[in-house]
Design a protein around this motif. Sequence first.
Motif, short mmCIF file in Angstrom:
data_model
loop_
_atom_site.label_atom_id
_atom_site.label_comp_id
_atom_site.label_asym_id
_atom_site.label_seq_id
_atom_site.Cartn_x
_atom_site.Cartn_y
_atom_site.Cartn_z
N GLU A 86 0.84 -1.19 0.00
CA GLU A 86 0.00 0.00 0.00
C GLU A 86 0.88 1.25 0.00
O GLU A 86 1.75 1.41 0.85
CB GLU A 86 -0.93 0.01 1.22
CG GLU A 86 -1.97 -1.09 1.19
CD GLU A 86 -2.94 -0.96 0.02
OE1 GLU A 86 -3.18 0.18 -0.40
OE2 GLU A 86 -3.44 -1.99 -0.44
N LEU A 87 0.63 2.12 -0.96
CA LEU A 87 1.39 3.35 -1.09
C LEU A 87 0.48 4.55 -1.11
O LEU A 87 -0.70 4.45 -1.45
CB LEU A 87 2.21 3.34 -2.40
CG LEU A 87 3.21 2.22 -2.64
CD1 LEU A 87 3.85 2.39 -4.01
CD2 LEU A 87 4.27 2.20 -1.56
N THR A 88 1.04 5.69 -0.75
CA THR A 88 0.37 6.96 -0.98
C THR A 88 1.17 7.72 -2.02
O THR A 88 2.39 7.52 -2.15
CB THR A 88 0.27 7.80 0.30
OG1 THR A 88 1.60 8.01 0.83
CG2 THR A 88 -0.58 7.10 1.34
N THR A 89 0.50 8.56 -2.78
CA THR A 89 1.15 9.35 -3.83
C THR A 89 1.11 10.82 -3.46
O THR A 89 0.04 11.35 -3.15
CB THR A 89 0.45 9.15 -5.19
OG1 THR A 89 0.48 7.76 -5.53
CG2 THR A 89 1.16 9.94 -6.28
N GLU A 90 2.26 11.44 -3.49
CA GLU A 90 2.37 12.88 -3.19
C GLU A 90 2.82 13.60 -4.46
O GLU A 90 3.87 13.28 -5.03
CB GLU A 90 3.38 13.10 -2.07
CG GLU A 90 3.59 14.57 -1.72
CD GLU A 90 4.68 14.76 -0.67
OE1 GLU A 90 5.10 15.92 -0.47
OE2 GLU A 90 5.12 13.76 -0.07
N THR A 91 2.01 14.55 -4.92
CA THR A 91 2.39 15.35 -6.08
C THR A 91 3.24 16.52 -5.62
O THR A 91 2.81 17.34 -4.81
CB THR A 91 1.14 15.86 -6.81
OG1 THR A 91 0.38 14.75 -7.29
CG2 THR A 91 1.53 16.74 -8.01
#
Length: 239
Positions: free
Chosen positions: A93-98
């Motif tokens: 599980e990952l989170t994406t940060e722009t």
Amino acid sequence: MPGQVHKHHRIARVLADEIRAGVHSDGSRLPGEHALTQRFGVSRTTLRQALQVLGEEGLIATHAGIGSFVTFDGTPLDNRLGWTRALAEQGTELTTETLRFEEVTDPELAAALGLGPTAFLALDRVRRLPDGRGVSLEHSRVPVTESLAGLPGRGLDGGSLNQALVAAGRITDSGEGVVSVRGLDEAEAAVLHRSRGESFLRLTQVYRAADNSVVEHVSSLLDPTRFELHVRSGRGGRL
């Protein structure tokens, strides 16, 4: 008409590969007949024969006056749909940060790609584990076309740059990449919350449309404990 038969089967194969790779997701509408005839340089008759083949294979359903919709739901994920979703299927599980999404000029990159003066969409993103450590840092540069102008202000539907490119008719037909290994510099380590000098894969890719125009240039740093690269050659050989 053997030439016509060969041509419509070739088109069907290209579109089938894209559907199975997830470029066109289940339930989405394929580009219209005009866009597809322009893309492949064929008549509407030839295109409709190709769509019929896709229908017979259970990949699409065509509705007169409305269009063709993808009915294939066994989509394997690859980086065209995003590292986050690809790794999620593997249980990570990952989170994406722009970090950045704006229009920029980059004369050095434009010259390297053989382009004249042009603006690029610049999208920089980092993917993180629950503990905050980054596993990938991606710098994407897309030549701005009329249909893509102003995209940062409009935003990405579902967070997918690839879907925005497909909607704009900028569809990858081929790609090439270079892979190397190097240590993170101070700025990269700070963004990724990793140690300076830690070894990461560096993957640089250029994707081109059927007319050989540049669709996207991507430079990625990837944690080698989380990623493995499968390389294939030929049409559509995107890593």
